[in-house]
Design a protein around this motif. Structure first.
Motif, mmCIF file in Angstrom:
data_model
loop_
_atom_site.group_PDB
_atom_site.id
_atom_site.type_symbol
_atom_site.label_atom_id
_atom_site.label_comp_id
_atom_site.label_asym_id
_atom_site.label_seq_id
_atom_site.Cartn_x
_atom_site.Cartn_y
_atom_site.Cartn_z
ATOM 1 N N ILE A 38 0.855 -1.197 0.000
ATOM 2 C CA ILE A 38 0.000 0.000 0.000
ATOM 3 C C ILE A 38 0.889 1.246 0.000
ATOM 4 O O ILE A 38 0.643 2.210 -0.726
ATOM 5 N N GLU A 42 1.314 4.332 -2.729
ATOM 6 C CA GLU A 42 1.310 5.750 -2.342
ATOM 7 C C GLU A 42 2.563 6.457 -2.848
ATOM 8 O O GLU A 42 2.496 7.579 -3.335
ATOM 9 N N SER B 183 -6.194 3.651 -0.573
ATOM 10 C CA SER B 183 -5.086 3.759 -1.515
ATOM 11 C C SER B 183 -5.562 3.373 -2.924
ATOM 12 O O SER B 183 -5.191 4.024 -3.910
ATOM 13 N N ILE B 237 -3.551 8.607 3.561
ATOM 14 C CA ILE B 237 -4.557 7.530 3.545
ATOM 15 C C ILE B 237 -4.954 7.126 4.968
ATOM 16 O O ILE B 237 -6.090 6.739 5.197
#
Lengths: 90, 263
Positions: A38, A42, B183, B237
């Motif tokens: 994740i 990003e 995300s 996030i």
């Protein structure tokens, strides 16, 4: 864009977005900081923002195997170089 | 009292058995009688499978509704009309994902990896475009393939629904949210819609594997908020996940204090 400028920007992103402070250039981010997939996504979005251009699917896939700060810098340097060549050709 | 309870259990058992027999048979007919013979001629396999699952489960819930006279289904129009959206829900019961499939003709979700290792069923899940949650599937280049596939499905009008708690919530509490879906939303430049589910755990109680067809309550789905692509882009996030979770907590608290007994 110089390597130093890229490194400065990447370090700033790592600190701002992932709270990774001053990582050693060759330390494995996944093992040392729990940097997961994740986070990698990003980081990709941040790199897109930084370069001001969208990455291709193949370029994104290449990024998913990156483990260290040095590899990130190499990757961004390669992208910037590639973009510059493309712009010159056009 | 004892007799009433006994008969209630017998009725629930018989109806549950009937419903699951329909559920399983429906899938078998869809897969082996309708889908496999036409497989080589299908152009968009995932879309066909998603629509088939949707129709099958729509009938399944119509049956549940018919067989449970005291249970009302209240799904708001703004939830029914969601398209090309990433939907984040609280998770109360095994019914939640199939209820969502029954609402949307095009839908995908992130499914526990164990389901993909079930022979035949796992193959169908893959063909339907559902995404496995295993670390090997969600790491490395494979993850980009899945994200691009989700992007394509959203562009085609499909919805991605996700339960960011990862597991069913207990006693009305919302577990910490996984950041993954936020995300994914950023990657796909799509907003997040938050849908609050209520009372599916009363209809199909965790651990009992039986429908409560004699209860009197309302199973509801309500759109409680959303995060726009810009909001997601401008916050971390983790902050987006916290914001979404807080909203769910607040809505559940409000429902409890509102005294409607529906939380």
């Amino acid at each position: 864009m110089t390597r130093q400028e890229i490194e400065k920007e990447i370090r700033a992103v790592l600190l701002r977005e992932f709270e990774v402070e001053n990582p050693e250039p060759d330390v494995n981010l996944r093992e040392a900081y729990g940097f997961d997939s994740i986070d990698a996504i990003e980081l990709l979005l941040e790199i897109e923002r930084f370069l001001g251009t969208e990455l291709t699917q193949a370029e994104k896939k290449k990024a998913m195997d990156i483990r260290t700060l040095n590899q990130i810098i190499d990757y961004v340097e390669m992208l910037a170089h590639h973009r510059k060549n493309e712009a010159e050709k056009a | 009292m004892f007799l009433t309870r006994f008969f209630r259990r017998v009725i629930n058992f018989c109806l549950t058995l009937g419903l699951w027999v329909y559920f399983m048979l429906g899938y078998l007919v869809l897969m082996f009688v309708l889908f496999i013979p036409c497989y080589s001629r299908l152009k968009a396999v995932d879309a066909v499978l998603q629509k088939s699952f949707h129709l099958h489960l729509k009938v399944f819930f119509a049956l549940v509704n018919r067989l449970s006279p005291g249970v009302r289904f209240a799904v708001s129009e703004d939830v029914r009309n969601l398209r090309s959206s990433i939907i984040v829900c609280n998770h109360l019961s095994y019914l939640d994902p199939i209820l969502l499939v029954s609402l949307f003709p095009r839908q995908t979700t992130i499914v526990k990896n164990t389901f993909f290792s079930v022979p035949i069923f796992g193959w169908f899940l893959r063909k339907a475009g559902y995404v496995p949650s295993s670390p090997t599937e969600m790491y490395g280049p494979a993850m980009i393939n899945h994200l691009e596939d989700i992007k394509r499905q959203l562009a085609a009008g499909g919805n991605l629904f996700v339960f960011p708690e990862g597991t069913r919530g207990r006693r009305g509490r919302i577990a910490p949210f996984n950041r993954g879906v936020f995300s994914i939303a950023r990657y796909c430049s799509t907003g997040v819609k938050m849908v609050l589910i209520r009372n599916t755990e009363r209809l199909f109680r965790p651990g009992s594997f039986s429908f409560d067809t004699r209860g009197k309550f309302t199973v509801s789905m309500e759109l409680i908020g959303s995060l726009t692509p810009d909001q997601l882009k401008n916050a971390s996030i983790s902050a987006s996940a916290d914001q979404a979770r807080s909203l769910f907590e607040r809505k559940i608290r409000e429902a409890k204090t509102g005294g409607d007994g529906r939380a």
